[in-house]
Structure formats: structure tokens, C-alpha cells
Scaffold this motif. Structure first.
Motif, short mmCIF file in Angstrom:
data_model
loop_
_atom_site.label_atom_id
_atom_site.label_comp_id
_atom_site.label_asym_id
_atom_site.label_seq_id
_atom_site.Cartn_x
_atom_site.Cartn_y
_atom_site.Cartn_z
N ALA A 1 0.85 -1.20 0.00
CA ALA A 1 0.00 0.00 0.00
C ALA A 1 0.89 1.25 0.00
O ALA A 1 2.04 1.21 0.43
CB ALA A 1 -0.93 0.00 1.21
N PRO A 2 0.34 2.39 -0.46
CA PRO A 2 1.14 3.61 -0.58
C PRO A 2 1.28 4.38 0.72
O PRO A 2 0.53 4.15 1.68
CB PRO A 2 0.37 4.43 -1.62
CG PRO A 2 -1.05 4.00 -1.43
CD PRO A 2 -0.99 2.54 -1.08
N HIS A 3 2.21 5.36 0.71
CA HIS A 3 2.53 6.08 1.94
C HIS A 3 2.57 7.60 1.78
O HIS A 3 3.12 8.30 2.63
CB HIS A 3 3.86 5.60 2.50
CG HIS A 3 5.01 5.71 1.54
ND1 HIS A 3 5.77 4.62 1.17
CD2 HIS A 3 5.53 6.76 0.85
CE1 HIS A 3 6.70 5.01 0.31
NE2 HIS A 3 6.58 6.30 0.11
N ALA A 4 2.05 8.15 0.72
CA ALA A 4 2.02 9.61 0.57
C ALA A 4 1.01 10.21 1.54
O ALA A 4 0.33 9.50 2.29
CB ALA A 4 1.68 9.97 -0.87
N GLY A 5 0.88 11.53 1.52
CA GLY A 5 -0.14 12.17 2.34
C GLY A 5 -1.51 11.57 2.07
O GLY A 5 -1.84 11.23 0.94
N TRP A 6 -2.29 11.43 3.12
CA TRP A 6 -3.58 10.74 2.99
C TRP A 6 -4.48 11.38 1.93
O TRP A 6 -5.21 10.66 1.25
CB TRP A 6 -4.30 10.76 4.33
CG TRP A 6 -3.80 9.78 5.33
CD1 TRP A 6 -2.70 8.96 5.23
CD2 TRP A 6 -4.38 9.52 6.61
NE1 TRP A 6 -2.56 8.20 6.36
CE2 TRP A 6 -3.59 8.52 7.24
CE3 TRP A 6 -5.47 10.03 7.30
CZ2 TRP A 6 -3.86 8.04 8.51
CZ3 TRP A 6 -5.75 9.55 8.56
CH2 TRP A 6 -4.96 8.56 9.16
N VAL A 7 -4.44 12.68 1.80
CA VAL A 7 -5.32 13.33 0.83
C VAL A 7 -5.05 12.83 -0.59
O VAL A 7 -5.94 12.79 -1.43
CB VAL A 7 -5.16 14.87 0.91
CG1 VAL A 7 -3.78 15.31 0.47
CG2 VAL A 7 -6.25 15.58 0.09
N TYR A 8 -3.81 12.41 -0.84
CA TYR A 8 -3.44 11.91 -2.15
C TYR A 8 -3.56 10.38 -2.25
O TYR A 8 -4.15 9.86 -3.19
CB TYR A 8 -2.00 12.33 -2.48
CG TYR A 8 -1.79 13.81 -2.48
CD1 TYR A 8 -2.32 14.61 -3.49
CD2 TYR A 8 -1.06 14.42 -1.47
CE1 TYR A 8 -2.12 15.99 -3.49
CE2 TYR A 8 -0.87 15.80 -1.46
CZ TYR A 8 -1.39 16.58 -2.47
OH TYR A 8 -1.21 17.93 -2.47
N SER A 9 -2.97 9.67 -1.28
CA SER A 9 -2.89 8.20 -1.40
C SER A 9 -3.90 7.46 -0.54
O SER A 9 -4.05 6.25 -0.69
CB SER A 9 -1.48 7.73 -1.03
OG SER A 9 -1.24 7.89 0.37
N GLY A 10 -4.58 8.16 0.36
CA GLY A 10 -5.49 7.50 1.29
C GLY A 10 -6.54 6.62 0.62
O GLY A 10 -6.77 5.48 1.06
N PRO A 11 -7.21 7.07 -0.46
CA PRO A 11 -8.22 6.22 -1.09
C PRO A 11 -7.64 4.92 -1.65
O PRO A 11 -8.32 3.88 -1.63
CB PRO A 11 -8.78 7.11 -2.21
CG PRO A 11 -8.52 8.50 -1.76
CD PRO A 11 -7.20 8.44 -1.03
N VAL A 12 -6.39 4.96 -2.14
CA VAL A 12 -5.77 3.76 -2.70
C VAL A 12 -5.33 2.82 -1.58
O VAL A 12 -5.51 1.60 -1.66
CB VAL A 12 -4.59 4.15 -3.61
CG1 VAL A 12 -3.94 2.89 -4.21
CG2 VAL A 12 -5.06 5.08 -4.72
N ALA A 13 -4.75 3.38 -0.52
CA ALA A 13 -4.37 2.55 0.63
C ALA A 13 -5.60 1.88 1.24
O ALA A 13 -5.55 0.72 1.67
CB ALA A 13 -3.66 3.40 1.68
N ALA A 14 -6.72 2.60 1.27
CA ALA A 14 -7.94 2.06 1.88
C ALA A 14 -8.44 0.82 1.16
O ALA A 14 -9.07 -0.05 1.77
CB ALA A 14 -9.03 3.13 1.91
N ALA A 15 -8.15 0.70 -0.14
CA ALA A 15 -8.58 -0.50 -0.86
C ALA A 15 -7.93 -1.74 -0.29
O ALA A 15 -8.52 -2.83 -0.29
CB ALA A 15 -8.21 -0.36 -2.35
#
Length: 456
Positions: free
Chosen positions: A47-61
Motif C-alpha cells: 500500500a502507498p505512503h504519501a499524504g492521505w489526501v493523495y494516497s489514502g483512497p488507494v491505501a484504503a482499498a
């Protein structure tokens, strides 16, 4: 005094406020994509680690897959790349807890499983300002409940080195592996999509060598996971691939993100059968190494052609007997190199380097017998007292490792043949470790493992 690593990027990459962090996590998880593999229990996530506003939706998958199994994982092994400190190898944290807006998380400080793993050590500087691990902690808290965390920052380390670390920490169903990475950085939108597509194909094919330096900042920890996942016959599923131009940013300079889940399969759960099928080849390697040692005084070179199980990390004890008695026994507790290499090296050491015996002489070859014990990863035991620990042991199935301070010893499962009584088994193991037979202390630790026996 409890040592706590404070947050480094709370308030920047994600909210520092408890209520706001919870609100964002809930929104991300509720809005996550639902892949066909939903409802299956993963062994590992990327899963990704950028700021949540950017990567949060992808990490949530990825993290949404964990919610139906909340409470079933008690340990998380979290690996990510180093962005701020250049160093060789893989860095542990000496902290006792990591701070988080959702509350501190205790760290797993039992590093006994890492004995013999190359390239790993404590380096708090690598963790102090690193964001690649920290941004995942609240996601884990929101989906798992209580757990211990074993965070490792990966510096300059090969995929094989990272795979050796993961094999040592793999554990059983109690352990979740999480690998942190973003994909391409600061490319125009269309160029990012093309670069990321090649990285996605490499990950889906479990081909670490095909991930370019520009393809993923976490290519080294990802490569380590893919290396061991391929050996273990895990299945990988792509969950979501987007970039910051899709989520919350402009499209002239974007960063790519992806999330994946890895699942153990029926094939990956039958390694014992594969070891048994390779028994003849493993035994021949051991004998060849001993004969080479008699001829040259040095161990044989491991074979260049290592099909199947011989190429996967393996831990093996090589036992020699002659005239009805032990003639040598040396092995590895943790799988940190290919099984073929471990057999070749430990066969030589059993014959010529066991400190209890003189080096094997040529005339002793006649009448010498050899057996192999291929070990599963040791699993720490939780117990109230000695009787509780003994109650959990399974005679003729479990091997046992005990330690207290600097004293440590191991018995293979085959020792039950000579010591079938649990109390005698433990008493003799304590004696082997240099402990009194009635020794017990709050610092006493034990781990159990199993072994696939070849040649017994």
C-alpha cells in the motif's frame, strides 16, 4: 521507562487530531473499492505512503480487506523504504511504543527470530523522520484492533536480503505483512500511467528485477516480498492503481499509487510434501559436501541449479550418527539463505566443525549415517508458567527453543524419541542451555517449531 517514538509527520501527511484522523479513516474505508477477493483473508498487503489526501483512497482499498477479520492478527511486520537516511541493510527501532493520533502502539521487541539474518540491526536515526511506515499505523489501528508492530526501514538491501528478513518474521496466521511504497514520482499524468502500468505488470508477475528505480520508491521492500511470495506460491491481486492527478492534485506532476493483497493458497500450504519429495536430492547434497570436505578440507560450493524448494530459504539441521551414537549435529534455526546452501554448509560443519567431536576422519565414513531436519519458522509461545508451557507442547511434533538472557538451547522434535516425558525433555534442554533443571524466571522465553525429517 518506556521509550516512545513520537510522530514525525502527523499534522502534515495525515491529521494529528484524534477525531479528524478517525473521520478521514472512516471516509476512506467506507469509500474503498470492493475487489472480487473481498472476504478472503490476506497474508500480506502492499500500500502507498504519501499524504492521505493523495494516497489514502488507494491505501484504503487494501486496508478495507482487513475489517471482516478484525482481532485475528496480533502482529504486524511493516516494511518501507528510507527517504531521509542513507544506510546499508535494514533498520529496526529500539522504541518500546510508537505514538499515533489513535493511541500508542506497542512494538514487538522479540528479535530472536532474526538471529543469523544478514544486514539487520537497530538504527533509530532511520526511523526518526521517516514517513513511509508511520502513515500506515492509524490505518492498521482502525482495521485490526490491538496488535504489536515490528517496523523495519529498508536501506540499501537486495530483494534476497529483504526476503530473508521476511522469511524469519513470516510467522503463522497471527502475523500480517505490510509493505509500503509509492510508484512513479512527479511525471506528467499520461507518462505516469505508462510507467506505473509497467510496474504493476512486474508486481503481478512477481518479478522484482522488472521494477525500475523510477518505478517505485519502495522497490527494495516490494522486491523482497515478491521474492518470498513467489517461493511460497502466494497469489497476488491488484486492488487499486491511481495517481495524485486522480485523487487530489493537478495533472502536470503526479505521483503514482497502487495497492495489492497477497493470499496463501493450497499450494503454498504443502511445502512439507515438497521437502519430502526433494529428500533424495537434499541428502545427496549433504553427502557430497562431507566427501568434498574430506578431500579438500573446505565445504563444497552450493549447486548453481536449484529447482523448486532447493532455491527457497530453508533452515536445516544435519545430524550424523555412527556406531549407534551421535557423531555431529549442526544447523540453522532461521531460514535466511537457500535450502541447498544451508544443507551444504551445515553438512560440512556437522562433520568437521562440531566442537564436541574431532573432525571426521576418512576411515569413519564407513558406518556413518546422516539425517536432515528441515525446520519451520519458530513461533514464540505465550504462557503463564512452566506447567502452562509444557501443557502446550506436543511430544514428537514440536521442537523447542528456550532462552533466558544470554543462555539459549534447542531440541529438535526427534529428541522426544529419547526423552518422551515433557518434564524430562525440558530439564535436559535447560541443562543444555547451562541452566539449572529447576530454573524459571520472568525473562524465560520459549518458541516452538516443527521439522520435516529426512533419513530417519
Amino acid at each position: 521507562m518506556t521509550a516512545i517514538r513520537p510522530t514525525a509527520v502527523a499534522g502534515q501527511f495525515y491529521p494529528a487530531d484524534f477525531a479528524e484522523a478517525n473521520r478521514q479513516l472512516t471516509a476512506f474505508l467506507d469509500g474503498a473499492v470492493h475487489p472480487p477477493c473481498a472476504g478472503r483473508r490476506p497474508k500480506a498487503l502492499i500500500a502507498p505512503h504519501a499524504g492521505w489526501v493523495y494516497s489514502g483512497p488507494v491505501a484504503a482499498a487494501a486496508y478495507a480487506l482487513l475489517k471482516p477479520f478484525r482481532g485475528s492478527w496480533t502482529r504486524v511486520v511493516l516494511l518501507g523504504p528510507s527517504h531521509r537516511v542513507a544506510f546499508q541493510g535494514m533498520a529496526l527501532s529500539s522504541a518500546d511504543q510508537w505514538a499515533s493520533p489513535l493511541g500508542a502502539v506497542p512494538l514487538d521487541k522479540d528479535w530472536s527470530r532474526l538471529a543469523g539474518v544478514a544486514g539487520v540491526g537497530v538504527l533509530d536515526q532511520a526511523h526518526a523522520q521517516e514517513h513511509s511506515l508511520e502513515v500506515h499505523v492509524p490505518f492498521l489501528q482502525a482495521t485490526l484492533g490491538d496488535f504489536t508492530l515490528l517496523p523495519v526501514v529498508i536501506g540499501d538491501a537486495s530483494p534476497d536480503m529483504v526476503a530473508g528478513l521476511l522469511d524469519a518474521l513470516w510467522g503463522g496466521p497471527e502475523t500480517l505483512i505490510v509493505i509500503s511504497t509509492d510508484l512513479s514520482h512527479y511525471l506528467p499524468y499520461d507518462q505516469c500511467r505508462g510507467t506505473d502500468a509497467r510496474t504493476v505488470a512486474a508486481i503481478e508477475h512477481m518479478d522484482p528485477a522488472a521494477i525500475s528505480r523510477e518505478g517505485a520508491c519502495g522497490r527494495l521492500p516490494v522486491g523482497g516480498l515478491l521474492t518470498t511470495a513467489r517461493r511460497r506460491a502466494l497469489e497476488i491481486v491488484t486492488l487499486d492503481v491511481r495517481n495524485s492527478g486522480d485523487t487530489a492534485g493537478p495533472k502536470d506532476r503526479v505521483v503514482g499509487y497502487g495497492s495489492w493483497a497477497l493470499f496463501e493458497t493450497e499450494e503454498s500450504m504443502t511445502e512439507a510434501d515438497e521437502i519430502k519429495a526433494a529428500g533424495r536430492a537434499l541428502t545427496e547434497l549433504a553427502w557430497a559436501s562431507i566427501r568434498h570436505g574430506l578431500d579438500t578440507g573446505a565445504p563444497a560450493a552450493p549447486p548453481s541449479d536449484r529447482p523448486g524448494i532447493l532455491a527457497r530459504p530453508g533452515a536445516v539441521f544435519v545430524t550424523l550418527n555412527r556406531g549407534g551414537g551421535l557423531r555431529g549435529c549442526i544447523g540453522s534455526v532461521i531460514a535466511w539463505r537457500p535450502l541447498a546452501e544451508d544443507v551444504v554448509d551445515n553438512a560440512f560443519k556437522s562433520a568437521f566443525k562440531d566442537p564436541r567431536f574431532p573432525p571426521l576422519a576418512p576411515e569413519e565414513l564407513e558406518g556413518l549415517s546422516l539425517s536432515l531436519s528441515v525446520l519451520t519458522p519458530p513461533v514464540p509461545m505465550a504462557f503463564r508458567d512452566q506447567e502452562d508451557m509444557l501443557e502446550q507442547l506436543r511430544p514428537r511434533i514440536d521442537g523447542l527453543i528456550i532462552e533466558d538472557g544470554a543462555k539459549r538451547a534447542l531440541f529438535l522434535p526427534s529428541v522426544w524419541e529419547q526423552l518422551p516425558d515433557k518434564h524430562q525433555f525440558l530439564a535436559h534442554l535447560k541443562a543444555k542451555a547451562g541452566m539449572p533443571k529447576d530454573h524459571w524466571s520472568p525473562g524465560f522465553k520459549a518458541s516452538r517449531f516443527q521439522a520435516v525429517e529426512i533419513g530417519k
